[in-house]
Structure formats: structure tokens, C-alpha cells
Design an enzyme around this catalytic site. Structure first.
Site, PDB file in Angstrom:
ATOM      1  N   GLU A   1       0.927  -1.021  -0.066  1.00  0.00           N
ATOM      2  CA  GLU A   1       0.066   0.212   0.086  1.00  0.00           C
ATOM      3  C   GLU A   1       0.937   1.289  -0.061  1.00  0.00           C
ATOM      4  OE1 GLU A   1      -4.211  -1.311   1.783  1.00  0.00           O
ATOM      5  OE2 GLU A   1      -2.886  -0.429   3.145  1.00  0.00           O
TER       6      GLU A   1
ATOM      7  N   CYS B   1       3.520   8.447   0.872  1.00  0.00           N
ATOM      8  CA  CYS B   1       4.159   7.573   1.897  1.00  0.00           C
ATOM      9  C   CYS B   1       4.265   6.055   0.924  1.00  0.00           C
ATOM     10  CB  CYS B   1       3.488   7.240   3.058  1.00  0.00           C
ATOM     11  SG  CYS B   1       4.091   5.985   4.362  1.00  0.00           S
TER      12      CYS B   1
ATOM     13  N   CYS C   1       6.668  -7.375   6.302  1.00  0.00           N
ATOM     14  CA  CYS C   1       7.706  -6.991   7.340  1.00  0.00           C
ATOM     15  C   CYS C   1       8.312  -7.808   8.098  1.00  0.00           C
ATOM     16  CB  CYS C   1       7.321  -5.556   8.138  1.00  0.00           C
ATOM     17  SG  CYS C   1       8.312  -4.712   9.230  1.00  0.00           S
TER      18      CYS C   1
ATOM     19  N   CYS D   1       7.571  -5.318  15.405  1.00  0.00           N
ATOM     20  CA  CYS D   1       7.246  -4.258  16.414  1.00  0.00           C
ATOM     21  C   CYS D   1       5.832  -4.434  16.951  1.00  0.00           C
ATOM     22  CB  CYS D   1       7.485  -2.926  15.684  1.00  0.00           C
ATOM     23  SG  CYS D   1       9.122  -2.605  15.164  1.00  0.00           S
TER      24      CYS D   1
ATOM     25  N   CYS E   1       2.751  -2.443  16.198  1.00  0.00           N
ATOM     26  CA  CYS E   1       2.597  -1.876  14.562  1.00  0.00           C
ATOM     27  C   CYS E   1       1.661  -3.100  14.080  1.00  0.00           C
ATOM     28  CB  CYS E   1       3.863  -1.822  13.940  1.00  0.00           C
ATOM     29  SG  CYS E   1       3.443  -1.578  11.963  1.00  0.00           S
TER      30      CYS E   1
ATOM     31  N   CYS F   1      -0.489   5.490  10.744  1.00  0.00           N
ATOM     32  CA  CYS F   1       0.791   4.944  10.835  1.00  0.00           C
ATOM     33  C   CYS F   1       0.530   3.400  11.410  1.00  0.00           C
ATOM     34  CB  CYS F   1       1.547   5.897  11.956  1.00  0.00           C
ATOM     35  SG  CYS F   1       3.275   5.071  12.262  1.00  0.00           S
TER      36      CYS F   1
END
Length: 382
Positions: A89, A102, A109, A113, A116, A339
Site C-alpha cells: 500500500e 508514503c 515486514c 514491532c 504496529c 501509521c
């Protein structure tokens, strides 16, 4: 071969092998990155014969848009599909007539974390330069911002490598993409308008500044190794003393070009007055500024957002010590574009649809569907 994603020298080599002189590469570059051409027939300064040969041997492949959403606050998000079926995205965050795009650097990933949602997905693969640059070009397509406008008039004024993935785990492809984005005869983004956000891959930080010369943002999120290692496992490999030393040595860092430290506010975890004072000690002597980010919750998240009154108190403590510490208000929450939220919703919706279909099948049909589902995951078509 996809011509998008090639550097200028690589494009020159391609045209040379076709028997063309170097100025032809400059013309093709102009059409791709300044005019935004999507078809070789649009390149009217080239001969018909050359256009035909280019079309026979090469493509101008952008990612395809699987879904485009616009939030109530004007934030726009694209779910993009690449040639192998993988998806990532990109988001445009408007601000006073301008705004940042962005972009993602990886599919999935590897960092995990804990705050997230993007990090709950497995890493699939790195994005290549065409796929990184292509995200910005798709945003330009969406806003009709071709040919490349001047800095004073462009709506898509900045690029931030803050989407899915860790850019410094894909540094070669990201560096190549940055060179294309910043070329003055094409997309023409100043390197001062490109920011890379890292979780703290210490060995790559100096190289980022030396080779790319772009702005650096760091996902800090804690003032002690104990807390940071709990919420960001990468800190166990690169603890704070190593990270801060790398930031102080970042090429070009100065009071005029400060490092941005991103700090998500987690209730009862990293948001006390003592945490703020520890941050002041941690960054002493480092030209930096903070972005305080209210936590963006997601289903099953292990944290809550710090109350706004405490976030403001936290910001005041930093400000009273002479540190810039604005509170970054969430954007695009209603379309999960804030975020730490990228891609998760599209994956969840797809899985829910798959499970709903299974419920209507016979045992034999379900077994066949499950086998096909496994193959699709393995080949990236799901």
C-alpha cells in the site's frame, strides 16, 4: 524488460544496444518521468520505427491499483498489485494544498514491532526500484499531476519511505529508487523532500546518508533499552548506545537538517514524565526533532493510546528543554491509512471472504479449496 526502474545510465545502455545514440535515452527518460507516458506511442519525439521496437522489447510497467480509498480528511490510499501478484500500500497525506506520498519498500515486514499492525504480517520479499518508484507514479496518475510541475505548484511535494517494510533492509533497491525520484529532468524531487524512516538498522545508517543524502527519521519509541527491546525486538541487536552513536555520525546532520525521532505514545509503557526526561538525556547534543504519534489502535492490539492530556504534558516537557516535539495527529484512520495500519485490512478482508466461501462448501470442495489456497500463498497470487 521494464524501463521504469532503470537508472539513467542503464537506460542509455539499453538504447545503445538497440543502435541508438545517448540523446535518445534522454528523450525516453523525459517521456517516462517528466511526461508520465504509459505507452510508447505517446513518445512523439521518437521515430515510429523506434517506438515500435521499444514496444516489442520493453514495457512501461506500473503497479496496478487493486483498490483506491479516500478518507474524510482527504488522505488517499492505494492497494497496489505488482506483476507477481504481491501487494503493498501507498498513501498520500495532504497538507495545505501539498503533501507527502508514503511508499512501501517491502511486501510485509520482518520487524514484528509490537505496536504496529503491519508488523504482524510476514515478510514476503523486497520491492525492486520500479515498484518503489512506481508507487509515486501511480499517485501522480491518480491526481493527474503530469507533466512534472514546479515545486511551487505540485500537490505531491514529498516522498516518505515509511510504508510497509524496513527500507534499510532493502538499501540497494531503495538507493536506486531515490536516484530516479530525485533526477532533475524527471520526477525532480529534491533530496531534501525525501525522507527514509528506519527502525534503527545501525550498520546501514551511515551509508544512507553518504549515498542517498536524504532526510532520516528513526522509529525510537522508548528512552531505555529495557522498554525498547520489549516493543521493538530489533533493539536487542542494535541497542540504544549503538543507535545514538550512528545518528550523531549521520552525514549532513546539523541544526538546519535535523533527524526526526518518531515516538508512538503507548499508555503506561513509554509516556511518563520520567520517560520524557530520559529522552532529553538520551538525545543531548543530537540535532533532532520529535514527532509524537498517538497510538493507532487495531483489533487485538496489546496497547492503548496515551490520553491526549498526558501527550500534551509529555510534549511540554520536551519543549521546555528546547526540543521541537509536535503531536502528529492521525490521518486516514477511517480507511486504515494511519501509521502502522497499512495492508492489514485488505489481508483481513480477503481471509474473511475465503473463510465465508469455505463454510458453503462440501467437505470435498473444501479440501480442494484449501489446497489451492496453499498454492496461492506459495506463488504470491493470493
Amino acid at each position: 524488460m521494464n524501463l521504469i526502474g532503470l537508472t539513467r545510465s542503464e537506460l542509455t545502455t539499453v538504447l545503445s544496444h538497440m543502435g541508438e545514440k545517448p540523446f535518445r535515452a534522454r528523450q525516453v527518460w523525459h517521456w517516462i518521468y517528466f511526461r508520465g507516458a504509459t505507452d510508447f506511442d505517446q513518445m512523439s519525439t521518437l521515430s515510429k520505427d523506434l517506438r515500435g521496437r521499444l514496444a516489442a522489447e520493453h514495457t512501461l510497467g506500473r503497479p496496478t491499483v487493486s483498490r483506491e480509498q479516500t478518507a474524510q480528511d482527504g488522505t488517499r490510499k492505494w492497494l497496489l498489485r505488482f506483476a507477481d501478484g504481491k501487494e503493498a500500500e501507498a498513501v498520500h497525506i495532504p497538507e495545505d494544498g501539498r503533501g507527502a506520498v508514503c511508499v512501501s519498500s517491502q511486501v510485509g515486514c520482518t520487524l514484528t514491532c509490537r505496536f504496529c499492525h503491519t508488523g504482524t504480517q510476514m515478510l514476503v520479499r523486497n520491492l525492486d526500484p520500479a515498484e518503489v518508484v512506481g508507487q509515486f507514479m501511480v499517485a501522480r496518475d491518480s491526481y493527474g499531476e503530469w507533466p512534472t510541475p514546479t515545486d511551487e505548484t505540485r500537490r505531491l511535494s514529498n516522498v516518505v519511505l515509511m510504508g510497509m517494510g524496513e527500507p534499510l533492509f532493502n538499501v540497494d533497491n531503495v538507493a536506486k529508487a531515490v536516484s530516479i525520484l530525485s533526477d532533475g529532468e524527471g520526477l525532480a524531487l529534491s533530496r531534501r523532500r525525501i525522507t527514509l524512516s528506519t527502525s534503527g538498522v545501525v550498520p546501514m545508517i551511515e551509508r544512507c546518508g553518504r549515498e542517498m543524502g536524504i532526510n532520516l527519521a528513526v522509529s525510537l519509541h522508548a528512552a531505555t533499552d529495557e522498554v525498547r527491546s520489549e516493543i521493538m525486538p530489533i533493539n536487542r541487536k542494535y541497542p540504544l548506545d549503538q543507535l545514538m552513536a550512528a545518528l550523531r555520525a549521520y552525514p549532513g546532520v546539523s541544526n538546519a537538517r535535523r533527524i526526526t525521532l518518531e515516538y508512538v505514545m503507548l499508555k503506561g509503557v513509554n509516556d511518563s514524565d520520567a520517560d520524557a526526561r530520559a529522552l532529553i538525556r538520551l538525545v543531548q547534543g543530537l540535532p533532532c526533532k520529535f514527532n509524537l504519534i498517538p497510538f493507532n489502535p487495531w483489533p487485538g492490539a496489546p496497547y492503548e493510546c496515551t490520553p491526549m492530556r498526558q501527550i500534551e504534558r509529555f510534549a511540554d516537557i520536551l519543549a521546555n528543554a528546547g526540543l521541537t516535539a509536535p503531536i502528529r495527529m492521525p490521518r486516514g484512520r477511517d480507511i486504515l491509512a494511519a501509521c502502522g495500519q497499512l495492508k492489514s485490512e485488505s489481508e483481513r478482508e480477503r481471509l474473511q471472504g475465503y473463510r465465508a466461501r469455505l463454510a458453503t462448501m462440501t467437505a470435498e470442495e473444501r479440501a480442494a479449496a484449501e489446497a489451492e489456497h496453499g498454492r496461492a500463498i506459495g506463488t504470491g497470487t493470493l
